[in-house]
Design an enzyme around this catalytic site. Structure first.
Site, PDB file in Angstrom:
ATOM      1  N   HIS A  61      20.961  -6.348  -8.183  1.00 44.25           N
ATOM      2  CA  HIS A  61      22.264  -7.018  -8.001  1.00 44.25           C
ATOM      3  C   HIS A  61      22.917  -7.238  -9.354  1.00 44.25           C
ATOM      4  O   HIS A  61      22.298  -7.034 -10.395  1.00 44.25           O
ATOM      5  CB  HIS A  61      22.119  -8.307  -7.196  1.00 44.25           C
ATOM      6  CG  HIS A  61      21.408  -9.428  -7.894  1.00 44.25           C
ATOM      7  ND1 HIS A  61      20.067  -9.377  -8.214  1.00 44.25           N
ATOM      8  CD2 HIS A  61      21.842 -10.634  -8.328  1.00 44.25           C
ATOM      9  CE1 HIS A  61      19.720 -10.504  -8.803  1.00 44.25           C
ATOM     10  NE2 HIS A  61      20.780 -11.279  -8.899  1.00 44.25           N
ATOM     11  N   HIS A 109      24.071  -9.750 -11.247  1.00 44.95           N
ATOM     12  CA  HIS A 109      24.012 -10.888 -12.175  1.00 44.95           C
ATOM     13  C   HIS A 109      23.513 -10.470 -13.554  1.00 44.95           C
ATOM     14  O   HIS A 109      22.635  -9.620 -13.685  1.00 44.95           O
ATOM     15  CB  HIS A 109      23.133 -11.998 -11.596  1.00 44.95           C
ATOM     16  CG  HIS A 109      23.791 -12.732 -10.463  1.00 44.95           C
ATOM     17  ND1 HIS A 109      23.086 -13.458  -9.529  1.00 44.95           N
ATOM     18  CD2 HIS A 109      25.103 -12.845 -10.121  1.00 44.95           C
ATOM     19  CE1 HIS A 109      23.940 -13.984  -8.661  1.00 44.95           C
ATOM     20  NE2 HIS A 109      25.164 -13.621  -8.994  1.00 44.95           N
ATOM     21  N   HIS A 140      11.971 -13.632 -10.691  1.00 52.72           N
ATOM     22  CA  HIS A 140      11.765 -14.836 -11.507  1.00 52.72           C
ATOM     23  C   HIS A 140      10.402 -15.474 -11.273  1.00 52.72           C
ATOM     24  O   HIS A 140       9.834 -15.371 -10.188  1.00 52.72           O
ATOM     25  CB  HIS A 140      12.826 -15.898 -11.187  1.00 52.72           C
ATOM     26  CG  HIS A 140      14.211 -15.538 -11.623  1.00 52.72           C
ATOM     27  ND1 HIS A 140      14.733 -15.917 -12.833  1.00 52.72           N
ATOM     28  CD2 HIS A 140      15.173 -14.815 -10.995  1.00 52.72           C
ATOM     29  CE1 HIS A 140      15.981 -15.461 -12.938  1.00 52.72           C
ATOM     30  NE2 HIS A 140      16.270 -14.778 -11.840  1.00 52.72           N
ATOM     31  N   HIS A 188      22.169 -13.790  -1.568  1.00 53.58           N
ATOM     32  CA  HIS A 188      22.287 -14.288  -2.948  1.00 53.58           C
ATOM     33  C   HIS A 188      23.598 -13.755  -3.539  1.00 53.58           C
ATOM     34  O   HIS A 188      24.421 -14.515  -4.042  1.00 53.58           O
ATOM     35  CB  HIS A 188      21.070 -13.814  -3.722  1.00 53.58           C
ATOM     36  CG  HIS A 188      21.042 -14.212  -5.162  1.00 53.58           C
ATOM     37  ND1 HIS A 188      20.872 -15.513  -5.583  1.00 53.58           N
ATOM     38  CD2 HIS A 188      21.154 -13.481  -6.303  1.00 53.58           C
ATOM     39  CE1 HIS A 188      20.879 -15.557  -6.908  1.00 53.58           C
ATOM     40  NE2 HIS A 188      21.050 -14.332  -7.375  1.00 53.58           N
ATOM     41  N   ASP A 191      16.530 -11.294  -6.583  1.00 56.21           N
ATOM     42  CA  ASP A 191      16.660 -12.731  -6.329  1.00 56.21           C
ATOM     43  C   ASP A 191      16.854 -13.033  -4.843  1.00 56.21           C
ATOM     44  O   ASP A 191      17.482 -14.025  -4.481  1.00 56.21           O
ATOM     45  CB  ASP A 191      17.858 -13.304  -7.114  1.00 56.21           C
ATOM     46  CG  ASP A 191      17.598 -13.353  -8.607  1.00 56.21           C
ATOM     47  OD1 ASP A 191      16.478 -13.035  -9.049  1.00 56.21           O
ATOM     48  OD2 ASP A 191      18.539 -13.710  -9.340  1.00 56.21           O
ATOM     49  N   ASP A 210      21.589 -11.685 -15.761  1.00 52.73           N
ATOM     50  CA  ASP A 210      20.163 -11.734 -16.123  1.00 52.73           C
ATOM     51  C   ASP A 210      19.378 -10.576 -15.500  1.00 52.73           C
ATOM     52  O   ASP A 210      18.179 -10.437 -15.737  1.00 52.73           O
ATOM     53  CB  ASP A 210      19.536 -13.097 -15.762  1.00 52.73           C
ATOM     54  CG  ASP A 210      19.547 -13.394 -14.277  1.00 52.73           C
ATOM     55  OD1 ASP A 210      20.591 -13.182 -13.625  1.00 52.73           O
ATOM     56  OD2 ASP A 210      18.503 -13.836 -13.753  1.00 52.73           O
ATOM     57  N   HIS A 211      20.058  -9.717 -14.735  1.00 49.82           N
ATOM     58  CA  HIS A 211      19.413  -8.540 -14.149  1.00 49.82           C
ATOM     59  C   HIS A 211      19.977  -7.224 -14.668  1.00 49.82           C
ATOM     60  O   HIS A 211      19.329  -6.184 -14.546  1.00 49.82           O
ATOM     61  CB  HIS A 211      19.509  -8.593 -12.610  1.00 49.82           C
ATOM     62  CG  HIS A 211      18.796  -9.779 -12.041  1.00 49.82           C
ATOM     63  ND1 HIS A 211      17.591  -9.690 -11.383  1.00 49.82           N
ATOM     64  CD2 HIS A 211      19.094 -11.106 -12.095  1.00 49.82           C
ATOM     65  CE1 HIS A 211      17.187 -10.910 -11.052  1.00 49.82           C
ATOM     66  NE2 HIS A 211      18.078 -11.778 -11.465  1.00 49.82           N
TER      67      HIS A 211
HETATM   68 FE    FE Z   1      18.245 -13.882 -11.464  1.00 49.71          FE
HETATM   69 ZN    ZN Z   2      20.728 -13.465  -9.402  1.00 48.21          ZN
END
Ligand code: FE
Ligand code: ZN
Length: 261
Positions: A58, A60, A171, A116, A133, A62-63
């Site tokens: 996805h 985001h 995570h 998410h 996530d 942090d990915h």
């Molecule tokens: Fe994340």
């Molecule tokens: Zn995420």
């Protein structure tokens, strides 16, 4: 089937970037959700690996934050969700598609798992699930975009995978998730035992993931919304009767959002 060799690269405070090793040549790896290029480059250099592809679940940061830098000079395939506005050029995938790295002997089927984010996808192959996530060990992602109904359906898809499926999530949230799981189901012996095990692992500096689907079905309250124990806890929290497992999910997801342990 032989188990996949997968190594974990830590990023930021609690992200895992997974490196999937080719069963034909263990030096060749595919990175899942490289939110930061730096720790991936370090790991590749340290172990003499060759980054051969990227999978994104996805959009985001942090990915995906490391995707552009990692792909720039390598000319490697980057697969990602068709419907999630990933900021880097990707080969777009949706449910029914396959992410194939034929030279590496790796193939992953794609599932749509909105909740998410609306375009979130998961990868399933070689007895393993890479779910970003959407599903965490003993928890699930926050509903930033989707509805409880969508997330319930997404989680049900994942929960229908075989017991032995290795669950690689994005995570390291397991211990705090279990604190919540035990607030919902204080008498779940498996969760009590799993928390002990995870605490010991974290004390040794080890990851608690991958999990297995069997374990998740036993401890994860978000996969157990049809259970009497979870329904009763949700009804007590909500102060009203809940009609179905989607309503139960909605209550415990909201409860978790405000849960501090
Ligand atoms: Fe994340
Ligand atoms: Zn995420």
């Amino acid at each position: 089937m032989d188990m996949l060799k997968v190594s974990a690269v830590r990023a930021f405070a609690d992200n895992y970037i997974w490196l999937i090793h080719s069963p034909r040549d263990a030096k060749k790896v595919v990175a899942v959700d490289p939110g930061d290029a730096h720790p991936v480059e370090q790991e590749i250099a340290r172990k003499g690996l060759d980054l051969a592809g990227i999978l994104i679940t996805h959009r985001h940061a942090d990915h995906v934050g490391g995707v552009a830098a990692l792909a720039r000079d390598r000319g490697i395939p980057v697969f990602g969700p068709a419907a999630d506005n990933v900021p880097t050029a990707v080969q777009p995938l949706r449910e029914g598609d396959t992410a194939a790295f034929d030279a590496l002997g790796l193939r992953f089927d794609v599932l749509d798992v909105p909740g998410h984010t609306l375009g979130h996808i998961a990868y399933v192959g070689h007895g393993s699930l890479f779910c970003g996530d959407t599903l965490f060990s003993a928890g699930c992602g926050r509903l930033f975009e989707g509805t409880p109904e969508q997330m319930t359906r997404s989680l049900a898809k994942l929960a229908s995978l075989p017991d032995d499926t290795q669950v690689y999530c994005g995570h390291e949230y397991t211990i705090s998730n279990l604190a919540f799981a035990l607030a919902v189901e204080p008498h779940n012996e498996q969760s009590v035992a799993y928390l002990e095990e995870c605490r010991a692992r974290r004390t040794r500096g080890e990851a608690t993931v991958p999990s297995t689907m069997r374990r998740e079905r036993n401890v994860n309250p978000f996969l157990r919304c049809d259970r009497q124990s979870v329904k009763q806890a949700a009804e007590a929290k909500a102060g009203r009767r809940l009609q179905n497992h989607v309503e139960v999910f909605a209550v415990i997801r909201q409860w978790k959002d405000g849960f501090t342990g």
